[in-house]
Design a protein around this motif. Structure first.
Motif, PDB file in Angstrom:
ATOM      1  N   GLY A 207       0.804  -1.317   0.052  1.00 36.96           N
ATOM      2  CA  GLY A 207      -0.053   0.003   0.030  1.00 36.96           C
ATOM      3  C   GLY A 207       0.909   1.204   0.057  1.00 36.96           C
ATOM      4  O   GLY A 207       0.572   1.984   0.731  1.00 36.96           O
TER       5      GLY A 207
ATOM      6  N   SER B 131       0.444   3.983   5.248  1.00 35.06           N
ATOM      7  CA  SER B 131       0.804   2.652   5.152  1.00 35.06           C
ATOM      8  C   SER B 131       1.974   2.080   6.283  1.00 35.06           C
ATOM      9  O   SER B 131       2.820   2.854   5.995  1.00 35.06           O
ATOM     10  CB  SER B 131       0.989   1.954   3.756  1.00 35.06           C
ATOM     11  N   ILE B 153      -3.378   2.971   2.552  1.00 37.02           N
ATOM     12  CA  ILE B 153      -4.014   1.960   1.690  1.00 37.02           C
ATOM     13  C   ILE B 153      -3.631   0.747   1.737  1.00 37.02           C
ATOM     14  O   ILE B 153      -3.580  -0.069   0.902  1.00 37.02           O
ATOM     15  CB  ILE B 153      -3.784   2.313   0.243  1.00 37.02           C
ATOM     16  N   HIS B 154      -2.886   0.354   2.897  1.00 38.33           N
ATOM     17  CA  HIS B 154      -2.299  -1.011   2.954  1.00 38.33           C
ATOM     18  C   HIS B 154      -3.223  -2.135   3.659  1.00 38.33           C
ATOM     19  O   HIS B 154      -3.635  -3.118   2.870  1.00 38.33           O
ATOM     20  CB  HIS B 154      -0.890  -1.020   4.108  1.00 38.33           C
ATOM     21  N   HIS B 187      -6.752   2.342  -3.912  1.00 35.97           N
ATOM     22  CA  HIS B 187      -6.633   2.752  -2.793  1.00 35.97           C
ATOM     23  C   HIS B 187      -7.290   2.192  -1.613  1.00 35.97           C
ATOM     24  O   HIS B 187      -7.762   3.098  -0.663  1.00 35.97           O
ATOM     25  CB  HIS B 187      -7.211   4.182  -2.920  1.00 35.97           C
ATOM     26  N   ARG B 189      -7.411  -0.175   1.517  1.00 35.88           N
ATOM     27  CA  ARG B 189      -6.763  -1.111   2.485  1.00 35.88           C
ATOM     28  C   ARG B 189      -7.959  -2.463   2.675  1.00 35.88           C
ATOM     29  O   ARG B 189      -7.566  -3.508   3.098  1.00 35.88           O
ATOM     30  CB  ARG B 189      -6.474  -0.463   3.592  1.00 35.88           C
ATOM     31  N   ARG B 192      -7.220  -5.002  -0.120  1.00 37.65           N
ATOM     32  CA  ARG B 192      -5.814  -5.772   0.205  1.00 37.65           C
ATOM     33  C   ARG B 192      -6.007  -6.799   1.170  1.00 37.65           C
ATOM     34  O   ARG B 192      -5.815  -7.621   0.976  1.00 37.65           O
ATOM     35  CB  ARG B 192      -4.831  -4.494   0.385  1.00 37.65           C
TER      36      ARG B 192
END
Lengths: 448, 338
Positions: A207, B131, B153-154, B187, B189, B192
């Motif tokens: 990210g 992040s 955004i992780h 974008h 998280r 992800r």
């Protein structure tokens, strides 16, 4: 800096500029190379200092055309004193310091300041690089001729590219008759934006905003066109992408006055290191992920990029290795990856890192020495030739190193104030034993 | 039964009903969770949900433990969900927001973490705009457990676990399901962590959205190094009408209006036309497909109102299950090794 006599006995003397590579002795007198080869006993002066270099390599001292000594303005990151001691420990006898200081090196007064500080504090030669534009702002040309007369060896707004294509055109055109290169950090900001690492699946996984290879390649292509248009002298700073290599090949093929450098980290480690696994294959992040010591600009890239750069360096297309030594105080790295400062402290690990290519059979030791001596001198111009050779009569800038010495990277032992290296705790094979500037020993490795 | 009797009785329930949760120090993302551990957390959450269903929602399990929610970004549901989870388990929960603390005076994340550690805090639940922020705390603090409540955004691992719990609860198992995640994956998280979690549990993950809002490297267009297996198996489809076919789960992501300003989209109108989850599109999914959304929703943009509140929607269950999942994780961290 001239001093008494010095005899370096029975080392493997590598002097790539003269195609000299054999076991020999080097006699230094009055700061200059006196004899290379068999030194007859009656030629050795009384009280001559003797260094036994049996099993070691003796070569011209390394020339780093791209480092950040941070003085004036950022003495909490590095000073001329600490940076040049770090250089000596890394085998460098000449350091070209970038002008992103405060104030920036955009006028003769700042050049004079650096030269004076260097006379007082430096243990190796310091060659300032001057700004391309006033205040490094990219708007108007600095007084380039005055800077050249004051002694700068190249021009750069490093830290930032020269973003404006027309300013770059004018700079190349205006400086073409000064005989020194414009070193551009090629990175198109409209594409790199707020990126903090290489674009790719690791950036996606973590990210983190990525910097596409196209950001570098687009500006390299632009600058090569401008070099062709103006006949200017272009040097490409720290190239990192596989796509940069054919662009450089094409430019050189056309006979343009374009050269390029590559950094030890871009030759040896990849963006996988950001995962905190030190390059070990892993699809997931470890608790050690987001290692801010891996944050560097331009960023660490992928394995295929590293391959292309090694090939380009080995075959001589890429002219030289430059460190882009970028020391930082700890606090600027003890933050999130997005917020951390860009840069790696490289001077003291450059040789050990680069020798990995030799140990892996990717290039010869002779070629590596060439890329750290003759190559950088070629980029800077003929005045540097005498610093890149062991030819009798030239200044005795010499490094003696052990290409097989294994040592663990312990940043607490760094001479540099910058302890920011992703190599902390790793083992490197190859270390400097002695560094000599103008006949004077400026560094000796106590542990070797 | 008096209140104190209720607590005494309940106190026996949580620890004995808990499955074998492996010891764990931090919850940073789902990378280091095995599928077995994910299932164990879900099982544990079921026990926690039982407590939440009681008249008196209080057990003394974490009495004497201190949990700090350290939020550098605004949040309603996640912060309240953690606070409720901690309080039901009798932990002392302290809420710290960036605007009302020394953070405003410029104290760094690391120093804030060190200060909280010195105060004897057991768990820090952290949300941060960048992040990797929870990793910095996990690396530098040795006596505090860290839970990632969303970093840049992780990752948003507790959201992914509650989503997995919800799907498992509704459909019985996750393996073999087709899960479509639609929207601003680049974008997100939530996306992800869910990509990681659902893949790990054996689901087929399809990501869908405008090419400008999908990770380029998952589209295999960057020509760089090969993708690792877990990522290579993810299917990328820009056409939602194709992607949604035979889906078991459709997860719509929040579309931030600033994406349009930044040039990722020609207009919201065009986004709605191509990527809104509508009745017509959902008809192409499997009958009984679940519709999910991590919230907060932009009803009428990424999801139509009739879908958001329709029979396929499990959006409210997601919120309820979130409290249970967070109870399970707080329990796992507080009773694990120090």
């Amino acid at each position: 800096m001239a001093s008494g006599a010095l005899l370096i006995k029975n080392g493997r003397v590598i002097d790539p500029g003269r195609n000299f590579d054999q076991v020999a002795s080097v006699l230094v007198r009055d700061g200059r190379i006196s004899i290379v080869g068999e030194v007859p006993a009656d030629q050795i002066p009384q009280g001559c200092q003797v260094i036994d270099a049996t099993g070691l390599v003796v070569s011209p001292g390394f020339i780093d055309i791209h480092c950040h000594l941070r003085e004036p303005g950022f003495e909490y990151k590095e000073t001329i004193a600490t940076g040049t001691r770090a250089g000596a420990r890394g085998g460098f006898t000449s350091l070209c310091c970038m002008p992103n200081t405060e104030p920036p090196i955009d006028n003769a007064a700042v050049v004079d300041l650096i030269r004076r500080r260097s006379r007082e504090d430096a243990v190796v030669r310091v060659h300032p690089v001057g700004c391309v534009t006033k205040g490094r702002k990219g708007k108007a040309l600095a007084e380039m001729e005055e800077l050249a007369s004051a002694g700068v060896v190249a021009f750069s707004d490093d830290g930032d590219p020269v973003y404006d294509a027309n300013i770059m055109r004018l700079a190349l055109s205006y400086s073409a008759d000064l005989g020194i290169p414009i070193t551009n950090h090629c990175e198109e900001h409209a594409l790199s934006r707020n990126g903090v690492m290489a674009e790719g699946w690791i950036a996606t996984r973590l990210g983190l905003p990525g910097i596409p290879a196209a950001a570098e390649e687009a500006m390299i292509a632009r600058d090569i066109s401008l070099a062709e248009l103006t006949g200017g002298r272009l040097h490409l700073a720290h190239i990192t992408t596989s796509g940069a290599v054919p662009l450089l090949r094409q430019a050189k093929g056309k006979g343009l006055n374009v050269t390029a450098e590559v950094c030890p980290h871009h030759l040896t480690i990849t963006d996988k290191w950001v995962l905190g696994t030190r390059g070990i294959e892993s699809s997931g992040a470890s608790t050690n992920a987001y290692d801010t010591s891996t944050k560097v600009y331009p960023p660490l890239r992928g394995g295929s990029d590293v391959e292309a750069l090694i090939e380009g360096l080995a075959d001589g297309l890429i002219d030289c290795i430059a460190t882009d030594h970028a020391p930082h105080e700890p606090v600027s790295k003890q933050v999130t990856y997005n917020e951390a400062a860009f840069g790696i402290s490289v001077l003291e690990t450059a040789l050990g890192s680069s020798l990995q290519l030799v140990h892996a059979g990717r290039m010869t030791l002779n070629s590596l020495v060439d890329r750290m001596t003759v190559g950088p001198a070629r980029v800077l111009g003929p005045t540097f030739d005498e610093l890149a050779t062991l030819e009798p009569g030239t200044p005795a800038d010499i490094v003696v190193f052990d290409s097989d010495l294994e040592w663990e990277v312990d940043p607490s032992k760094f001479e540099s104030k910058g302890k920011n290296t992703p190599l902390r705790g790793t083992t490197l094979k190859g270390g400097v034993v002695t560094t000599i500037v103008e006949g004077k020993v400026v560094y000796t490795n106590a542990e070797s | 039964m008096s209140t104190s009797q209720a607590i005494e009785t309940a106190s026996l329930v949580v620890p004995t009903d808990s499955p074998h949760l492996p010891p764990r120090k931090h919850v940073l993302d789902l990378d280091d969770f095995s599928s077995e551990e994910i299932l164990a957390v879900i099982e544990s959450a079921k026990g926690m949900a039982e407590v939440l269903g009681r008249d008196i929602k209080k057990v003394p399990t974490l009495r004497g433990r201190v949990v700090v929610t350290l939020f550098y970004e605004s949040s309603t549901r996640t912060r309240i969900s953690f606070e409720e989870a901690g309080k039901v388990l009798s932990a002392d929960v302290i809420n710290m927001t960036a605007s009302a603390s020394s953070v405003e005076k410029g104290e760094s994340l690391l120093n804030t973490g060190l200060t909280l550690q010195a105060m004897g805090v057991d768990v820090i639940v952290v949300r941060h705009a960048y992040s990797g922020a929870p990793y910095l705390l996990a690396q530098q603090l040795d006596r505090v457990g860290i839970i990632n409540a969303g970093d840049g955004i992780h990752a948003h691992p507790t959201q992914a676990l509650l989503d997995l719990y919800t799907v498992q609860d509704k459909l019985g198992s996750i393996s073999g399901l087709k899960v479509v995640i639609v929207g601003d994956v680049l974008h997100s998280r939530v996306a992800r962590s869910n990509i990681w979690g659902f893949s790990k549990m054996g689901a087929k993950v399809v990501i869908c959205g405008p090419a400008t809002l999908l990770p380029l490297d998952l589209l295999h267009r960057n020509g760089g190094d090969a993708l690792p297996e877990e990522l290579a198996s993810i299917e990328v489809v820009t056409d939602l009408d194709l992607a949604i076919q035979d889906a078991d789960v459709v997860m719509a992501l929040r579309l931030q209006s600033e994406r349009q300003d930044a040039g990722f989209l020609p207009s919201l109108r065009e986004y709605i036309r191509r990527w809104q989850v509508t009745d017509e599109r959902l008809a192409k999914a499997k009958p009984g497909a679940l519709v999910m959304h991590p919230g907060p929703m932009n009803e009428g943009i990424e999801i139509s109102s009739s879908i958001a509140h329709g029979g396929n929607s499990v959006i409210e269950e997601q919120v309820t299950n979130g409290v249970a999942i967070r109870m399970a994780l707080l329990y796992q961290l507080c009773t694990g090794p120090k």
